[in-house]
Design a protein around this motif. Structure first.
Motif, PDB file in Angstrom:
ATOM      1  N   UNK A  84     114.867  90.787  23.147  1.00  0.00           N
ATOM      2  CA  UNK A  84     114.139  90.933  21.876  1.00  0.00           C
ATOM      3  C   UNK A  84     113.176  89.768  21.656  1.00  0.00           C
ATOM      4  N   UNK A  85     112.891  89.042  22.759  1.00  0.00           N
ATOM      5  CA  UNK A  85     111.970  87.906  22.709  1.00  0.00           C
ATOM      6  C   UNK A  85     110.630  88.355  23.295  1.00  0.00           C
ATOM      7  N   UNK A  86     109.621  88.544  22.442  1.00  0.00           N
ATOM      8  CA  UNK A  86     108.332  89.074  22.884  1.00  0.00           C
ATOM      9  C   UNK A  86     107.659  88.158  23.908  1.00  0.00           C
ATOM     10  N   UNK A  87     107.735  86.866  23.684  1.00  0.00           N
ATOM     11  CA  UNK A  87     107.120  85.920  24.629  1.00  0.00           C
ATOM     12  C   UNK A  87     107.794  86.008  25.989  1.00  0.00           C
ATOM     13  N   UNK A  88     109.112  86.084  25.994  1.00  0.00           N
ATOM     14  CA  UNK A  88     109.851  86.199  27.247  1.00  0.00           C
ATOM     15  C   UNK A  88     109.543  87.522  27.940  1.00  0.00           C
ATOM     16  N   UNK A  89     109.488  88.603  27.181  1.00  0.00           N
ATOM     17  CA  UNK A  89     109.164  89.900  27.774  1.00  0.00           C
ATOM     18  C   UNK A  89     107.816  89.867  28.481  1.00  0.00           C
ATOM     19  N   UNK A  90     106.831  89.245  27.856  1.00  0.00           N
ATOM     20  CA  UNK A  90     105.507  89.168  28.470  1.00  0.00           C
ATOM     21  C   UNK A  90     105.523  88.265  29.702  1.00  0.00           C
ATOM     22  N   UNK A  91     106.348  87.251  29.686  1.00  0.00           N
ATOM     23  CA  UNK A  91     106.476  86.385  30.865  1.00  0.00           C
ATOM     24  C   UNK A  91     107.098  87.147  32.034  1.00  0.00           C
ATOM     25  N   UNK A  92     108.127  87.925  31.741  1.00  0.00           N
ATOM     26  CA  UNK A  92     108.771  88.746  32.781  1.00  0.00           C
ATOM     27  C   UNK A  92     107.749  89.699  33.393  1.00  0.00           C
ATOM     28  N   UNK A  93     106.971  90.344  32.529  1.00  0.00           N
ATOM     29  CA  UNK A  93     105.940  91.277  33.006  1.00  0.00           C
ATOM     30  C   UNK A  93     104.924  90.564  33.882  1.00  0.00           C
ATOM     31  N   UNK A  94     104.445  89.404  33.452  1.00  0.00           N
ATOM     32  CA  UNK A  94     103.447  88.660  34.224  1.00  0.00           C
ATOM     33  C   UNK A  94     104.001  88.231  35.574  1.00  0.00           C
ATOM     34  N   UNK A  95     105.249  87.775  35.606  1.00  0.00           N
ATOM     35  CA  UNK A  95     105.859  87.342  36.865  1.00  0.00           C
ATOM     36  C   UNK A  95     106.020  88.504  37.833  1.00  0.00           C
ATOM     37  N   UNK A  96     106.413  89.671  37.300  1.00  0.00           N
ATOM     38  CA  UNK A  96     106.578  90.849  38.142  1.00  0.00           C
ATOM     39  C   UNK A  96     105.226  91.348  38.653  1.00  0.00           C
ATOM     40  N   UNK A  97     104.224  91.362  37.792  1.00  0.00           N
ATOM     41  CA  UNK A  97     102.886  91.805  38.196  1.00  0.00           C
ATOM     42  C   UNK A  97     102.312  90.912  39.280  1.00  0.00           C
ATOM     43  N   UNK A  98     102.575  89.636  39.181  1.00  0.00           N
ATOM     44  CA  UNK A  98     102.062  88.684  40.173  1.00  0.00           C
ATOM     45  C   UNK A  98     102.539  89.041  41.576  1.00  0.00           C
ATOM     46  N   UNK A  99     103.740  89.611  41.666  1.00  0.00           N
ATOM     47  CA  UNK A  99     104.311  89.971  42.968  1.00  0.00           C
ATOM     48  C   UNK A  99     104.215  91.473  43.241  1.00  0.00           C
TER      49      UNK A  99
END
Length: 228
Positions: A84-99
Protein backbone atom coordinates in the motif's frame (compact mmCIF):
# COMPACT_ATOMS: atom_id res chain seq x y z
CA UNK A 1 -12.41 -1.37 -34.83
CA UNK A 2 -11.24 -0.70 -31.28
CA UNK A 3 -7.82 -2.16 -30.54
CA UNK A 4 -7.43 -4.35 -27.44
CA UNK A 5 -5.30 -2.81 -24.72
CA UNK A 6 -3.97 -6.17 -23.52
CA UNK A 7 -2.87 -9.33 -25.32
CA UNK A 8 -4.66 -12.35 -23.76
CA UNK A 9 -2.27 -15.16 -22.88
CA UNK A 10 -2.01 -18.17 -20.56
CA UNK A 11 1.46 -18.08 -19.03
CA UNK A 12 3.40 -21.20 -18.06
CA UNK A 13 5.23 -20.37 -14.82
CA UNK A 14 5.86 -23.96 -13.71
CA UNK A 15 9.22 -23.99 -11.92
CA UNK A 16 9.92 -20.32 -12.69
CA UNK A 17 11.09 -17.84 -10.06
CA UNK A 18 8.41 -15.30 -9.13
CA UNK A 19 8.64 -12.46 -6.62
CA UNK A 20 5.83 -11.04 -4.50
CA UNK A 21 6.61 -7.85 -2.61
CA UNK A 22 4.14 -7.51 0.23
CA UNK A 23 2.93 -10.22 2.57
CA UNK A 24 -0.49 -8.98 3.61
CA UNK A 25 -3.93 -10.14 2.54
CA UNK A 26 -3.48 -9.16 -1.12
CA UNK A 27 0.02 -10.56 -1.28
CA UNK A 28 -1.18 -13.84 0.23
CA UNK A 29 -3.78 -14.18 -2.55
CA UNK A 30 -1.14 -13.60 -5.20
CA UNK A 31 1.14 -16.17 -3.58
CA UNK A 32 -1.65 -18.73 -3.46
CA UNK A 33 -2.36 -18.46 -7.19
CA UNK A 34 1.33 -18.56 -8.10
CA UNK A 35 1.79 -21.68 -5.96
CA UNK A 36 -1.19 -23.36 -7.62
CA UNK A 37 0.55 -22.80 -10.96
CA UNK A 38 3.79 -24.38 -9.76
CA UNK A 39 5.93 -21.24 -9.48
CA UNK A 40 8.97 -20.95 -7.21
CA UNK A 41 7.77 -18.06 -5.07
CA UNK A 42 9.80 -15.61 -3.03
CA UNK A 43 8.03 -13.13 -0.75
CA UNK A 44 9.74 -9.98 0.50
CA UNK A 45 8.01 -8.02 3.26
CA UNK A 46 8.86 -6.79 6.78
CA UNK A 47 5.43 -7.89 7.98
CA UNK A 48 3.52 -10.92 6.71
CA UNK A 49 0.14 -12.50 7.31
CA UNK A 50 -0.23 -15.78 9.20
CA UNK A 51 -1.03 -17.50 5.90
CA UNK A 52 2.27 -16.41 4.34
CA UNK A 53 4.16 -17.30 7.50
CA UNK A 54 2.65 -20.77 7.42
CA UNK A 55 3.71 -21.28 3.79
CA UNK A 56 7.24 -20.26 4.72
CA UNK A 57 7.25 -22.69 7.66
CA UNK A 58 6.15 -25.44 5.26
CA UNK A 59 8.94 -24.38 2.85
CA UNK A 60 6.33 -23.82 0.13
CA UNK A 61 7.84 -20.36 -0.44
CA UNK A 62 11.04 -18.46 0.32
CA UNK A 63 10.36 -15.63 2.78
CA UNK A 64 12.67 -12.66 3.21
CA UNK A 65 11.20 -10.77 6.14
CA UNK A 66 12.78 -7.39 5.51
CA UNK A 67 12.25 -4.25 3.37
CA UNK A 68 12.41 -4.57 -0.41
CA UNK A 69 15.72 -4.06 -2.23
CA UNK A 70 16.19 -3.33 -5.94
CA UNK A 71 18.32 -6.45 -6.23
CA UNK A 72 15.33 -8.63 -5.23
CA UNK A 73 14.00 -8.58 -8.79
CA UNK A 74 17.22 -9.97 -10.27
CA UNK A 75 16.84 -13.50 -11.62
CA UNK A 76 13.05 -13.36 -11.44
CA UNK A 77 10.71 -14.24 -14.30
CA UNK A 78 7.72 -12.35 -12.91
CA UNK A 79 7.29 -9.69 -10.24
CA UNK A 80 4.16 -8.70 -8.32
CA UNK A 81 3.92 -5.66 -6.07
CA UNK A 82 1.25 -5.97 -3.39
CA UNK A 83 1.95 -3.11 -1.01
CA UNK A 84 0.00 0.00 0.00
CA UNK A 85 3.10 2.19 -0.42
CA UNK A 86 2.76 4.09 -3.72
CA UNK A 87 6.42 5.12 -3.81
CA UNK A 88 7.54 1.55 -3.22
CA UNK A 89 5.14 0.21 -5.84
CA UNK A 90 6.58 2.57 -8.44
CA UNK A 91 10.11 1.57 -7.45
CA UNK A 92 9.25 -2.12 -7.90
CA UNK A 93 7.81 -1.34 -11.33
CA UNK A 94 10.88 0.67 -12.37
CA UNK A 95 13.27 -2.06 -11.21
CA UNK A 96 11.33 -4.74 -13.07
CA UNK A 97 11.08 -2.64 -16.25
CA UNK A 98 14.82 -2.03 -16.19
CA UNK A 99 15.34 -5.79 -16.54
CA UNK A 100 12.42 -6.32 -18.97
CA UNK A 101 10.55 -8.48 -16.44
CA UNK A 102 6.85 -9.20 -16.31
CA UNK A 103 5.47 -6.92 -13.61
CA UNK A 104 2.07 -6.47 -12.02
CA UNK A 105 1.33 -3.91 -9.31
CA UNK A 106 -1.93 -4.75 -7.53
CA UNK A 107 -4.72 -2.27 -8.34
CA UNK A 108 -2.34 -0.02 -10.31
CA UNK A 109 -2.82 -0.89 -14.01
CA UNK A 110 -0.96 2.25 -15.08
CA UNK A 111 2.30 0.81 -13.70
CA UNK A 112 1.81 -2.78 -14.88
CA UNK A 113 2.98 -4.41 -18.08
CA UNK A 114 0.36 -7.11 -17.51
CA UNK A 115 -2.82 -7.32 -15.48
CA UNK A 116 -4.46 -10.28 -13.79
CA UNK A 117 -8.00 -11.32 -14.74
CA UNK A 118 -10.71 -12.61 -12.44
CA UNK A 119 -10.87 -16.36 -12.96
CA UNK A 120 -13.37 -19.18 -12.73
CA UNK A 121 -11.59 -22.50 -12.31
CA UNK A 122 -12.96 -26.01 -12.57
CA UNK A 123 -9.89 -28.23 -12.54
CA UNK A 124 -7.98 -27.60 -15.77
CA UNK A 125 -10.93 -25.67 -17.16
CA UNK A 126 -10.24 -22.00 -16.56
CA UNK A 127 -12.13 -18.91 -17.69
CA UNK A 128 -10.54 -15.48 -17.40
CA UNK A 129 -12.57 -12.28 -17.14
CA UNK A 130 -10.86 -8.98 -17.84
CA UNK A 131 -12.11 -5.40 -17.96
CA UNK A 132 -8.68 -4.12 -19.11
CA UNK A 133 -8.18 -2.73 -15.62
CA UNK A 134 -11.20 -0.41 -15.88
CA UNK A 135 -13.36 -2.10 -13.23
CA UNK A 136 -12.11 -5.03 -11.14
CA UNK A 137 -15.44 -4.88 -9.27
CA UNK A 138 -17.34 -5.58 -12.49
CA UNK A 139 -14.98 -8.44 -13.36
CA UNK A 140 -15.67 -9.90 -9.90
CA UNK A 141 -19.42 -9.54 -10.49
CA UNK A 142 -19.19 -11.44 -13.79
CA UNK A 143 -17.00 -14.10 -12.17
CA UNK A 144 -19.62 -14.75 -9.50
CA UNK A 145 -22.33 -15.10 -12.14
CA UNK A 146 -20.24 -17.53 -14.19
CA UNK A 147 -19.44 -19.61 -11.12
CA UNK A 148 -23.15 -20.41 -10.82
CA UNK A 149 -23.34 -21.46 -14.48
CA UNK A 150 -20.22 -23.61 -14.78
CA UNK A 151 -20.09 -26.42 -12.25
CA UNK A 152 -17.46 -29.08 -11.46
CA UNK A 153 -18.70 -31.22 -14.35
CA UNK A 154 -16.77 -28.97 -16.73
CA UNK A 155 -13.49 -29.90 -15.07
CA UNK A 156 -14.44 -33.58 -15.02
CA UNK A 157 -15.32 -33.64 -18.71
CA UNK A 158 -12.09 -31.87 -19.58
CA UNK A 159 -10.06 -34.45 -17.63
CA UNK A 160 -12.01 -37.21 -19.36
CA UNK A 161 -11.29 -35.68 -22.76
CA UNK A 162 -7.59 -35.53 -21.90
CA UNK A 163 -7.57 -39.18 -20.82
CA UNK A 164 -9.36 -40.19 -24.02
CA UNK A 165 -6.89 -38.22 -26.14
CA UNK A 166 -3.92 -39.90 -24.41
CA UNK A 167 -5.41 -43.35 -24.98
CA UNK A 168 -6.17 -42.59 -28.62
CA UNK A 169 -2.58 -41.48 -29.17
CA UNK A 170 -1.26 -44.57 -27.38
CA UNK A 171 -3.40 -46.71 -29.69
CA UNK A 172 -1.70 -45.05 -32.70
CA UNK A 173 -4.66 -42.94 -33.77
CA UNK A 174 -3.76 -40.00 -35.98
CA UNK A 175 -4.30 -36.70 -34.08
CA UNK A 176 -6.23 -35.14 -36.99
CA UNK A 177 -8.83 -37.92 -36.66
CA UNK A 178 -9.65 -36.93 -33.07
CA UNK A 179 -11.68 -33.78 -33.73
CA UNK A 180 -14.80 -35.48 -35.17
CA UNK A 181 -14.73 -38.05 -32.34
CA UNK A 182 -14.70 -35.37 -29.67
CA UNK A 183 -17.41 -33.45 -31.49
CA UNK A 184 -19.59 -36.56 -31.43
CA UNK A 185 -19.04 -36.92 -27.69
CA UNK A 186 -19.96 -33.29 -27.07
CA UNK A 187 -23.01 -33.52 -29.36
CA UNK A 188 -24.00 -36.70 -27.49
CA UNK A 189 -24.59 -34.64 -24.32
CA UNK A 190 -21.50 -35.95 -22.53
CA UNK A 191 -21.44 -32.87 -20.30
CA UNK A 192 -25.03 -33.35 -19.13
CA UNK A 193 -24.50 -37.07 -18.55
CA UNK A 194 -21.45 -36.42 -16.37
CA UNK A 195 -23.26 -33.65 -14.49
CA UNK A 196 -26.19 -35.97 -13.76
CA UNK A 197 -23.79 -38.83 -12.88
CA UNK A 198 -25.35 -41.12 -15.49
CA UNK A 199 -22.14 -43.06 -15.86
CA UNK A 200 -23.75 -46.09 -17.50
CA UNK A 201 -24.95 -43.80 -20.27
CA UNK A 202 -21.53 -42.16 -20.41
CA UNK A 203 -19.98 -45.59 -21.01
CA UNK A 204 -22.55 -46.34 -23.71
CA UNK A 205 -21.72 -43.08 -25.46
CA UNK A 206 -17.98 -43.69 -25.20
CA UNK A 207 -18.30 -47.19 -26.65
CA UNK A 208 -20.59 -46.04 -29.45
CA UNK A 209 -18.20 -43.29 -30.54
CA UNK A 210 -14.80 -44.74 -29.62
CA UNK A 211 -15.31 -48.49 -29.50
CA UNK A 212 -14.61 -51.06 -26.75
CA UNK A 213 -12.10 -50.27 -24.03
CA UNK A 214 -13.29 -46.74 -23.24
CA UNK A 215 -15.11 -46.61 -19.90
CA UNK A 216 -15.37 -43.72 -17.48
CA UNK A 217 -14.04 -45.46 -14.37
CA UNK A 218 -11.11 -46.92 -16.30
CA UNK A 219 -10.13 -43.58 -17.79
CA UNK A 220 -10.57 -41.38 -14.74
CA UNK A 221 -8.68 -41.58 -11.42
CA UNK A 222 -10.74 -42.14 -8.28
CA UNK A 223 -10.42 -38.51 -7.19
CA UNK A 224 -12.00 -37.39 -10.47
CA UNK A 225 -15.31 -39.18 -10.04
CA UNK A 226 -18.53 -37.08 -9.95
CA UNK A 227 -19.48 -35.89 -6.49
CA UNK A 228 -22.96 -35.64 -5.05
Amino acid sequence: MVNMRYYPVNLDIQGRRCLVVGGGRVGARKVDTLNQCGARVTVVSPKVSPAVMQLAAEKAIVLKQRPYRASDVEGMFLVIGATDDETLNRQIHADAERLNLLCNIADRPEICNFILPAIVRRGSFVMAISTAGKSPAFAKHIRKRLETQFGPEYGLVLELMGAIRSKLLADAHEPEAHKPLFEQLIDGDLLALVKDQKLDQVDQLLERVLGPGYRYHQLMPSNQQPQE
